[in-house]
Design a protein around this motif. Structure first.
Motif, short mmCIF file in Angstrom:
data_model
loop_
_atom_site.label_atom_id
_atom_site.label_comp_id
_atom_site.label_asym_id
_atom_site.label_seq_id
_atom_site.Cartn_x
_atom_site.Cartn_y
_atom_site.Cartn_z
N THR A 30 -39.27 15.24 -9.25
CA THR A 30 -37.95 14.83 -8.76
C THR A 30 -36.91 15.89 -9.07
N ASP A 31 -35.84 15.84 -8.32
CA ASP A 31 -34.67 16.67 -8.56
C ASP A 31 -33.50 15.95 -7.91
N SER A 32 -32.30 16.43 -8.15
CA SER A 32 -31.13 15.87 -7.50
C SER A 32 -30.15 16.99 -7.19
N ALA A 33 -29.29 16.73 -6.22
CA ALA A 33 -28.32 17.73 -5.77
C ALA A 33 -27.13 17.01 -5.16
N GLY A 34 -26.07 17.77 -4.95
CA GLY A 34 -24.88 17.25 -4.30
C GLY A 34 -24.57 18.07 -3.06
N THR A 35 -23.93 17.44 -2.10
CA THR A 35 -23.56 18.18 -0.90
C THR A 35 -22.33 19.05 -1.17
N ALA A 50 -23.62 7.00 -19.99
CA ALA A 50 -23.59 5.89 -20.95
C ALA A 50 -24.22 4.63 -20.35
N ALA A 51 -23.89 4.33 -19.10
CA ALA A 51 -24.45 3.14 -18.45
C ALA A 51 -25.97 3.29 -18.30
N ALA A 52 -26.42 4.48 -17.93
CA ALA A 52 -27.86 4.72 -17.78
C ALA A 52 -28.57 4.64 -19.13
N ARG A 53 -27.98 5.24 -20.16
CA ARG A 53 -28.58 5.24 -21.49
C ARG A 53 -28.73 3.81 -22.02
N ALA A 54 -27.76 2.94 -21.71
CA ALA A 54 -27.82 1.55 -22.15
C ALA A 54 -29.03 0.83 -21.54
N ARG A 55 -29.56 1.36 -20.44
CA ARG A 55 -30.73 0.76 -19.79
C ARG A 55 -32.01 1.54 -20.09
N GLY A 56 -31.89 2.56 -20.92
CA GLY A 56 -33.08 3.32 -21.30
C GLY A 56 -33.36 4.55 -20.47
N TYR A 57 -32.38 4.99 -19.68
CA TYR A 57 -32.54 6.19 -18.86
C TYR A 57 -31.73 7.33 -19.46
N GLU A 58 -32.35 8.45 -19.67
CA GLU A 58 -31.68 9.62 -20.24
C GLU A 58 -31.39 10.62 -19.13
N LEU A 59 -30.11 10.96 -18.96
CA LEU A 59 -29.68 11.88 -17.91
C LEU A 59 -29.11 13.18 -18.46
N SER A 60 -29.01 13.28 -19.77
CA SER A 60 -28.29 14.41 -20.38
C SER A 60 -28.93 15.77 -20.10
N ASP A 61 -30.22 15.79 -19.74
CA ASP A 61 -30.88 17.07 -19.47
C ASP A 61 -30.61 17.57 -18.04
N LEU A 62 -29.98 16.76 -17.21
CA LEU A 62 -29.73 17.13 -15.82
C LEU A 62 -28.45 17.93 -15.68
N ARG A 63 -28.40 18.80 -14.70
CA ARG A 63 -27.21 19.61 -14.39
C ARG A 63 -27.00 19.60 -12.89
N ALA A 64 -25.76 19.47 -12.49
CA ALA A 64 -25.42 19.40 -11.07
C ALA A 64 -25.72 20.72 -10.37
N ARG A 65 -26.20 20.58 -9.15
CA ARG A 65 -26.40 21.74 -8.29
C ARG A 65 -26.07 21.32 -6.87
N GLN A 66 -25.86 22.29 -6.02
CA GLN A 66 -25.53 22.01 -4.63
C GLN A 66 -26.80 22.01 -3.78
N PHE A 67 -26.86 21.11 -2.83
CA PHE A 67 -27.94 21.07 -1.86
C PHE A 67 -27.91 22.36 -1.04
N VAL A 68 -29.08 22.95 -0.83
CA VAL A 68 -29.18 24.20 -0.06
C VAL A 68 -30.26 24.07 1.00
#
Length: 143
Positions: A30-35, A50-68
């Motif tokens: 998986t990966d994610s991107a923004g337009t 914070a909302a994700a962490r409260a449900r057991g999902y860790e997002l802190s390792d992700l960094r925004a990138r642009q869709f190419v």
């Protein structure tokens, strides 16, 4: 299988979708991107983390990138969070490319949602995560 989740800024919906889905389907890359490019290099938005962490999902390792454009070749499936995201993605589609592009809500059986609302604006991080989890479960059953 490689799946890319796309939203506007890549700091709320698409990183949440990536974080949820990678736990539900650990064998899928998986990966994610923004337009948009406003947040490139930034971590997901604090309240979403914070909302994700409260449900057991860790997002802190992700960094925004642009869709190419190259993402059409790198991924087997591209998932947009709303119709505007899909339109922006399709504008970049290379001639002859047939990579499937779908709305995340296409994977919600029994829901009347036609997009994942942007919690950056609505401030409803838990509501967005409820829908993301529902869509992720639906997507996981189709792969």
């Amino acid at each position: 299988m490689k799946v890319l989740f796309v939203c506007l800024g890549n700091i709320c919906r698409s990183p949440a979708a990536e974080g949820v889905f990678r736990l539900m389907a650990p064998d899928v890359a998986t990966d994610s991107a923004g337009t948009g490019r406003w947040h490139v290099g930034e971590p997901p938005y604090g309240p979403m983390q914070a909302a994700a962490r409260a449900r057991g999902y860790e997002l802190s390792d992700l960094r925004a990138r642009q869709f190419v454009v190259a993402d059409f070749d790198r991924f087997d499936l591209i998932i947009g969070m709303d119709a505007s995201n899909l339109a922006n993605i399709e504008r970049l589609r290379p001639v002859g490319n047939d990579t499937p592009v779908h709305l995340f809500t296409d994977y919600t059986a029994g829901s009347d949602a036609n997009e994942v609302p942007d919690p950056y604006y609505t401030r409803d991080f838990d509501g967005a995560l409820d829908l993301v989890e529902h869509c992720a479960r639906g997507l996981a059953t189709t792969l």
